[in-house]
Design a protein around this motif. Structure first.
Motif, PDB file in Angstrom:
ATOM      1  N   ALA A  11       0.829  -1.203   0.000  1.00 17.24           N
ATOM      2  CA  ALA A  11       0.000   0.000   0.000  1.00 17.24           C
ATOM      3  C   ALA A  11       0.868   1.260   0.000  1.00 17.24           C
ATOM      4  O   ALA A  11       0.598   2.224  -0.726  1.00 17.24           O
ATOM      5  CB  ALA A  11      -0.922   0.002   1.219  1.00 17.24           C
ATOM      6  N   ARG A  12       1.922   1.248   0.802  1.00 16.12           N
ATOM      7  CA  ARG A  12       2.811   2.408   0.865  1.00 16.12           C
ATOM      8  C   ARG A  12       3.551   2.578  -0.465  1.00 16.12           C
ATOM      9  O   ARG A  12       3.739   3.702  -0.947  1.00 16.12           O
ATOM     10  CB  ARG A  12       3.809   2.228   2.013  1.00 16.12           C
ATOM     11  N   ALA A  13       3.967   1.463  -1.068  1.00 17.77           N
ATOM     12  CA  ALA A  13       4.669   1.531  -2.354  1.00 17.77           C
ATOM     13  C   ALA A  13       3.756   2.091  -3.439  1.00 17.77           C
ATOM     14  O   ALA A  13       4.158   2.951  -4.223  1.00 17.77           O
ATOM     15  CB  ALA A  13       5.170   0.147  -2.743  1.00 17.77           C
ATOM     16  N   ALA A  14       2.505   1.606  -3.494  1.00 18.42           N
ATOM     17  CA  ALA A  14       1.572   2.071  -4.515  1.00 18.42           C
ATOM     18  C   ALA A  14       1.295   3.565  -4.374  1.00 18.42           C
ATOM     19  O   ALA A  14       1.261   4.304  -5.366  1.00 18.42           O
ATOM     20  CB  ALA A  14       0.264   1.284  -4.420  1.00 18.42           C
ATOM     21  N   ALA A  15       1.119   4.019  -3.129  1.00 23.89           N
ATOM     22  CA  ALA A  15       0.848   5.437  -2.892  1.00 23.89           C
ATOM     23  C   ALA A  15       2.036   6.294  -3.320  1.00 23.89           C
ATOM     24  O   ALA A  15       1.881   7.329  -3.982  1.00 23.89           O
ATOM     25  CB  ALA A  15       0.531   5.670  -1.411  1.00 23.89           C
ATOM     26  N   SER A  16       3.223   5.860  -2.952  1.00 23.50           N
ATOM     27  CA  SER A  16       4.421   6.611  -3.300  1.00 23.50           C
ATOM     28  C   SER A  16       4.667   6.617  -4.804  1.00 23.50           C
ATOM     29  O   SER A  16       5.043   7.643  -5.383  1.00 23.50           O
ATOM     30  CB  SER A  16       5.627   6.026  -2.564  1.00 23.50           C
ATOM     31  N   LEU A  17       4.447   5.485  -5.452  1.00 28.03           N
ATOM     32  CA  LEU A  17       4.627   5.400  -6.897  1.00 28.03           C
ATOM     33  C   LEU A  17       3.703   6.366  -7.626  1.00 28.03           C
ATOM     34  O   LEU A  17       4.116   7.052  -8.569  1.00 28.03           O
ATOM     35  CB  LEU A  17       4.378   3.968  -7.374  1.00 28.03           C
ATOM     36  N   PHE A  18       2.448   6.424  -7.193  1.00 26.04           N
ATOM     37  CA  PHE A  18       1.521   7.349  -7.844  1.00 26.04           C
ATOM     38  C   PHE A  18       1.942   8.789  -7.618  1.00 26.04           C
ATOM     39  O   PHE A  18       1.928   9.607  -8.552  1.00 26.04           O
ATOM     40  CB  PHE A  18       0.096   7.159  -7.313  1.00 26.04           C
ATOM     41  N   ALA A  19       2.320   9.133  -6.389  1.00 28.32           N
ATOM     42  CA  ALA A  19       2.690  10.512  -6.095  1.00 28.32           C
ATOM     43  C   ALA A  19       3.881  10.962  -6.929  1.00 28.32           C
ATOM     44  O   ALA A  19       3.932  12.094  -7.419  1.00 28.32           O
ATOM     45  CB  ALA A  19       2.996  10.659  -4.603  1.00 28.32           C
ATOM     46  N   LEU A  20       4.848  10.076  -7.111  1.00 32.25           N
ATOM     47  CA  LEU A  20       6.045  10.425  -7.878  1.00 32.25           C
ATOM     48  C   LEU A  20       5.749  10.654  -9.354  1.00 32.25           C
ATOM     49  O   LEU A  20       6.463  11.413 -10.026  1.00 32.25           O
ATOM     50  CB  LEU A  20       7.095   9.316  -7.736  1.00 32.25           C
ATOM     51  N   THR A  21       4.733  10.010  -9.856  1.00 35.75           N
ATOM     52  CA  THR A  21       4.452  10.065 -11.297  1.00 35.75           C
ATOM     53  C   THR A  21       3.097  10.691 -11.609  1.00 35.75           C
ATOM     54  O   THR A  21       2.584  10.534 -12.721  1.00 35.75           O
ATOM     55  CB  THR A  21       4.507   8.649 -11.891  1.00 35.75           C
ATOM     56  N   ALA A  22       2.525  11.426 -10.668  1.00 36.11           N
ATOM     57  CA  ALA A  22       1.177  11.966 -10.847  1.00 36.11           C
ATOM     58  C   ALA A  22       1.065  12.855 -12.076  1.00 36.11           C
ATOM     59  O   ALA A  22       0.082  12.784 -12.826  1.00 36.11           O
ATOM     60  CB  ALA A  22       0.757  12.740  -9.597  1.00 36.11           C
ATOM     61  N   VAL A  23       2.068  13.692 -12.319  1.00 31.22           N
ATOM     62  CA  VAL A  23       1.995  14.626 -13.444  1.00 31.22           C
ATOM     63  C   VAL A  23       2.001  13.888 -14.772  1.00 31.22           C
ATOM     64  O   VAL A  23       1.164  14.143 -15.644  1.00 31.22           O
ATOM     65  CB  VAL A  23       3.156  15.638 -13.384  1.00 31.22           C
ATOM     66  N   VAL A  24       2.937  12.964 -14.951  1.00 32.23           N
ATOM     67  CA  VAL A  24       3.033  12.275 -16.245  1.00 32.23           C
ATOM     68  C   VAL A  24       1.856  11.328 -16.456  1.00 32.23           C
ATOM     69  O   VAL A  24       1.381  11.160 -17.586  1.00 32.23           O
ATOM     70  CB  VAL A  24       4.369  11.515 -16.385  1.00 32.23           C
TER      71      VAL A  24
END
Length: 342
Positions: A221-234
């Motif tokens: 869950a933490r990995a998925a949240a962080s992955l989305f936040a890092l790539t939200a713009v693209v």
């Protein structure tokens, strides 16, 4: 620390110099740019970013590849292959099957040799890397936009890598950020050279792979949240383009001035302002990702980012971008003098 700083400075200076050399060589050869930018803007700037990054991390006086740690070598080799793929695409259009096939093979190498993931999660990681690689490539549609977002993301990932005791990966990401900064000297509006497929795919692949490598040990869950936040713009840009083209009955592979950057500019922002706004959005996502990755925030903390991205996509879908008038307006904005409204 000194070696890392030396590598970053070397990457910045090397890329800035190489970009000028590549631009001069392309113009002497009479080559022309493509897409919605001015026709005389060379599109082989990715050569400078790839060479500047790889030369800085691989130079023996700094650390050499052997000093980067396990797993970074395969990543560098795979990223180099993707850069060559992009360069081939810049020189001569390649089919989608070739592009996706090479990217998938490169991602498989990284996941198999550097991530330690089991086959199931590994397959998902390969899909993620290919998706994000192309999402970053799509963002390279306006002066300074992709370079700014990618540099911010690379620095955030470097901090994550340091926190996870991955100094080699942190060095590579820091050098990439420095190389992109050196390139922005030439790519800030009015751009004198652009990344092209070589630079955008190389950068996107490194960042996409790094997002996987710094989250292999994290809670799902933490990995998925962080992955989305890092790539939200693209990811928001990719969703915006796909939805917009499908609603308009256009082929998904057709290039058009319908990205986030184009729509922000048609909404009144300057070219420089668009790059700054996207950079700030990437910074917000990166900071959120760092806090989630570090355990200072719970995964639901990314929900405001999800909502914000969804609202932004919904609003930007209302901005008209298709038709001859829209394309003429976009081309005029690209050709406007520095500081002029887009």
């Amino acid at each position: 620390m000194i070696s890392g700083l030396t590598a970053a400075v070397a990457a910045l200076l090397c890329t800035a110099l190489l970009a000028a050399v590549v631009r001069a060589a392309v113009l002497r050869a009479g080559a022309r740019g493509r897409g919605t930018r001015p026709a005389r803007t060379p599109h082989l700037g990715g050569i400078a970013v790839a060479v500047g990054t790889l030369a800085a991390v691989g130079a023996p006086p700094v650390l050499g590849l052997a000093g980067l740690g396990d797993g970074v070598g395969p990543l560098i080799g795979a990223a180099g292959a993707v850069a060559l793929l992009g360069l081939a695409g810049d020189l001569r259009p390649l089919g989608a099957r070739v592009r996706i096939g090479v990217q998938t093979a490169a991602a498989t190498v990284v996941v198999a040799l550097a991530s330690g993931l089991s086959p199931g999660p590994g397959a998902l990681a390969v899909l993620w890397i290919v998706l994000v690689t192309n999402a970053f490539s799509l963002l390279d549609a306006s002066d300074g936009a992709m370079g700014t977002v990618a540099a911010v993301t690379a620095l955030g990932l470097a901090v994550c890598a340091i926190a996870d005791a991955l100094p080699g990966l942190a060095l590579l990401l820091s050098v990439l950020a420095a190389s992109l900064t050196g390139f922005l000297v030439h790519n800030w509006h009015p751009a004198r050279i652009v990344l092209g497929h070589c630079g955008s795919l190389f950068t996107g692949f490194l960042l996409a792979s790094a997002t996987v490598l710094v989250h292999t040990e994290a809670d799902p869950a933490r990995a998925a949240a962080s992955l989305f936040a890092l790539t939200a713009v693209v990811l928001a840009d990719a969703v915006l383009v796909l939805v917009s083209r499908r609603r308009a009955g256009r082929a998904l592979a057709d290039g058009a001035a319908d990205h986030i950057a184009h729509r922000l500019r048609r909404s009144g922002l300057t070219v420089q302002g668009t790059a700054v706004v996207l950079g700030i959005a990437a910074l917000a996502g990166t900071v959120t990702a760092l806090l989630v990755h570090d355990g200072r925030l719970a995964p639901p903390a990314v929900l405001p980012l999800v909502l914000g991205a969804a609202v932004a996509v919904a609003l930007l879908l209302k901005v008209p971008v298709y038709g001859d008038e829209a394309l003429r307006t976009e081309s005029a904005a690209d050709a406007a003098p520095e500081g002029a409204p887009a």
